[in-house]
Design an enzyme around this catalytic site. Structure first.
Site, PDB file in Angstrom:
ATOM      1  N   GLY A  53       4.552   5.159  -3.162  1.00 14.52           N
ATOM      2  CA  GLY A  53       5.872   5.781  -3.286  1.00 14.52           C
ATOM      3  C   GLY A  53       6.364   5.739  -4.721  1.00 14.52           C
ATOM      4  O   GLY A  53       6.895   6.723  -5.247  1.00 14.52           O
ATOM      5  N   GLY A  73       0.830  -1.213   0.000  1.00 16.92           N
ATOM      6  CA  GLY A  73       0.000   0.000   0.000  1.00 16.92           C
ATOM      7  C   GLY A  73       0.857   1.252   0.000  1.00 16.92           C
ATOM      8  O   GLY A  73       0.598   2.218  -0.732  1.00 16.92           O
ATOM      9  N   ASP A  74       1.880   1.255   0.807  1.00 15.27           N
ATOM     10  CA  ASP A  74       2.817   2.381   0.855  1.00 15.27           C
ATOM     11  C   ASP A  74       3.764   2.393  -0.336  1.00 15.27           C
ATOM     12  O   ASP A  74       4.033   3.429  -0.930  1.00 15.27           O
ATOM     13  CB  ASP A  74       3.674   2.291   2.130  1.00 15.27           C
ATOM     14  CG  ASP A  74       2.928   2.744   3.365  1.00 15.27           C
ATOM     15  OD1 ASP A  74       2.592   3.937   3.434  1.00 15.27           O
ATOM     16  OD2 ASP A  74       2.680   1.907   4.249  1.00 15.27           O
ATOM     17  N   ILE A  75       4.305   1.223  -0.649  1.00 15.55           N
ATOM     18  CA  ILE A  75       5.374   1.156  -1.649  1.00 15.55           C
ATOM     19  C   ILE A  75       4.858   1.513  -3.044  1.00 15.55           C
ATOM     20  O   ILE A  75       5.497   2.268  -3.783  1.00 15.55           O
ATOM     21  CB  ILE A  75       6.057  -0.230  -1.598  1.00 15.55           C
ATOM     22  CG1 ILE A  75       6.912  -0.295  -0.319  1.00 15.55           C
ATOM     23  CG2 ILE A  75       6.916  -0.485  -2.838  1.00 15.55           C
ATOM     24  CD1 ILE A  75       7.477  -1.660   0.000  1.00 15.55           C
TER      25      ILE A  75
END
Lengths: 395, 395
Positions: free
Chosen positions: B172, B167-169
């Site tokens: 990013g 979800g974050d990567i």
């Protein structure tokens, strides 16, 4: 100039997923992506189901905003045309097995002699160097080898493949990043370069802190299920009609959660008042939270938790994702009219740019749909010239 | 010019994962990333374990190649300094909850008045528009809401979280793509813009063909385990000492696999000779393959299958990933010397550029390690001026 990548001409030799995902990102942001396909066959994924009539939904969702020209690169005449096109292009992208372009006499070393400004991007299973370089890979293989499966799955369960083809998709994303970075370098220096992205490398890159965690602790990470490794509560709980992910990331949120669960007694309890205590006493705490959450529907909990600001979300199936108000508001589901297949829904553009918003300007192309148009536009060919070439069976 | 993004100055207000992953990509490719942190506290992830001495391995692996300046943006003096820095910067990146920068008087509308060339990138849970915009999200929440969990997991099993924080990567990665695309636009037009990336949007984007598959068939996809949805055999099989992923993607590979299993009788068998037949007769075929594979070790099978060219790979745990010859040859594990923590291994740079290879030029910074250096270099401050500002407790 309405699009960030307007004026960037991309010759796209890619097939199936990793490469087409990379060029889709560029096309969505305005690049002119010209898909060069084998006559009669085209991108293999044109044969992948499900189909709408005879058109592959798989192919259509990855190839919007692109044009298609057929060209049999095994023919010398076609190679000549490709070389002429290279002179006019900014970027060429391929995801063949390493060595294929060299065998055709169209490797980077040859192409840069023709156009030193060309950016040549190759996306492959294992990359253009190293002992496995010549091997074929598939998404499942690199997910296995790259470690992501070993840390995905139920607690104490088996290594589990990530549902979407993250082996391909991560490589597609890093390929587009490499192309854009090379473009920046070329804007300053006038010189192109080769971008070499391996699916396996990208799996290592997205493992991220799992690597330093292992290096520092010496503990080999295993599948950890759906629970956060150090925050409690931070996992899905069953509701009357499904599950809800609850992420009470700090003590304030914990207190709020206790209030709406009507268990304020737990908030300051000596066993549960800090995150450290909640971790220590997890086994007695979890059933108490589970009991409270089990009393209402997922939607009821969403409303309640959103009101007090406790991060939460339903575990949406794909049909629910398409109905989510935020997903709709952000235009993350777009509907594209295809001349043969009709209307088809697919993901929108996740990069939202204020001045040059990404856009869907055309549906995926039919095989060779733009052959004539491109020959005229890029190579300045006349109808007569094209008719003559048609006889050579290269399109 | 040795780096693709050399000369690009990035003011980095991000914390934890999505934002720092985006700026790490830029820093690895040569951008000058200046991390602006709250005095005394810094990026929250400096407190995330595991630690080497007092240094967070989590933080160190995401913040290599960056410099750190402390600045308390709640102070008016510090805001003034930040505004001066904006005049000299190309990019500013933040991953606060939407509205935070506006409350500080430092929203995009203000900053672009100061520097119309600035590229302002915001990475947030739900994005800067839409009904959920103001809500906080965590990786687990967007993995749940975005649909990826619903198609990951054992066959007939429960929805499963992807091990790395995808979800974050993914957010990013798309944030860095947005910044690079905006840079291209600025190179042509001289104008900056805002890049707004939502974690939830990115989850929808990486679902990819799961969406059109559902739309076309009306079938809601479920966790499908480790088996390919339409190719047989294409899944892990148990060996003497573990498991091996075998991907016999076509009939030729199937024949080769049968030979090395010493089951050539299966290759042309009327039940198994085509992929369609192998799908139809999967339940009787699988145990036969399983029996054959069970007789040798994973390594033995790797050697045998590689020799005949059948795509395969072990399901590597993280320790094995670090020892893989291809991963090592591609420099996908790098070891960085940190002045306090000593040597630490972490993922390398997956974007391989021929002219301007990405590089690790410095370890993650200590909190405020470069405050003086940056004040002198960017704002031209003297020691006296810095001493004076120090009294205001803004660093």
């Amino acid at each position: 100039m309405n699009q960030a990548l307007e004026g960037i001409k991309v010759l796209d030799l890619t097939r199936v997923l990793a490469g087409p995902y990379a060029t889709m990102i560029l096309a969505d942001l305005g690049a002119d992506v010209i898909k060069i396909e084998m006559p009669n066959i085209g991108d293999d994924s044109r044969q992948f189901g499900p189909f709408v009539g005879e058109e592959s939904a798989y192919f259509m969702s990855l190839n919007r905003n692109k044009r298609s020209i057929t060209l049999n690169l095994k023919s010398e005449t076609a190679k000549g045309l490709f070389v002429e096109m290279i002179k006019e292009a900014d970027v060429v992208v391929e995801n063949f097995r390493p060595g294929t372009m060299e065998k055709l006499g169209l490797g980077y070393d040859e192409l840069k002699k023709i156009n030193p400004r060309i950016i040549y991007a190759a996306s492959s299973g294992f990359g253009h160097t190293g002992p496995y370089s010549k091997r074929a890979a598939y998404d499942g293989v690199v997910q296995a080898m790259g470690g992501i499966m070993s840390i995905t799955g139920e607690k104490n369960g088996k290594p589990t493949r990530v549902g979407p083809s993250i082996g391909d998709i991560a490589a597609g994303m890093f390929t587009s990043i490499g192309i854009l970075a090379a473009l920046q370098y070329r804007n300053v220096t006038g010189v192109g370069q080769k971008v070499d992205v391996a699916m396996l490398d990208c799996q290592v890159a997205i493992l991220e802190n799992a690597i330093s965690r292992y290096v520092v602790t010496g503990e080999i990470p295993n599948p950890a299920g759906n629970r956060h490794s150090s925050i409690v509560p931070f996992e899905p709980f069953e509701t009357v009609d499904g599950e809800i992910m609850i992420a009470a990331g700090n003590d304030t949120l914990w207190t709020k959660l206790c209030e709406v669960m009507e268990r304020s007694d737990l908030a300051d309890h000596e066993y549960f008042k800090t995150n450290l205590l909640r971790n220590t006493n997890y086994d007695i705490l979890r059933p108490m939270i589970a009991e409270a959450i089990k009393t209402k529907t997922t939607y009821e909990w969403q409303e309640i938790l959103d009101r007090v600001g406790v991060p939460n979300g339903p575990i949406n199936t794909v049909d629910k994702v398409l109905q989510d108000p935020q997903v709709i508001a952000r235009e993350m589901i777009v509907e594209i009219e295809h001349p043969v297949a009709g209307k088809l829904k697919m993901p929108g553009v996740p990069v939202k740019l204020s001045e040059t918003p990404g856009s869907i300007r055309r549906p995926a192309p039919l095989l060779g749909q733009h052959t004539e148009e491109i020959l005229k536009e890029i190579l300045g060919f006349t109808n007569e010239k094209i008719d003559e070439l048609m006889k050579e069976n290269i399109f």
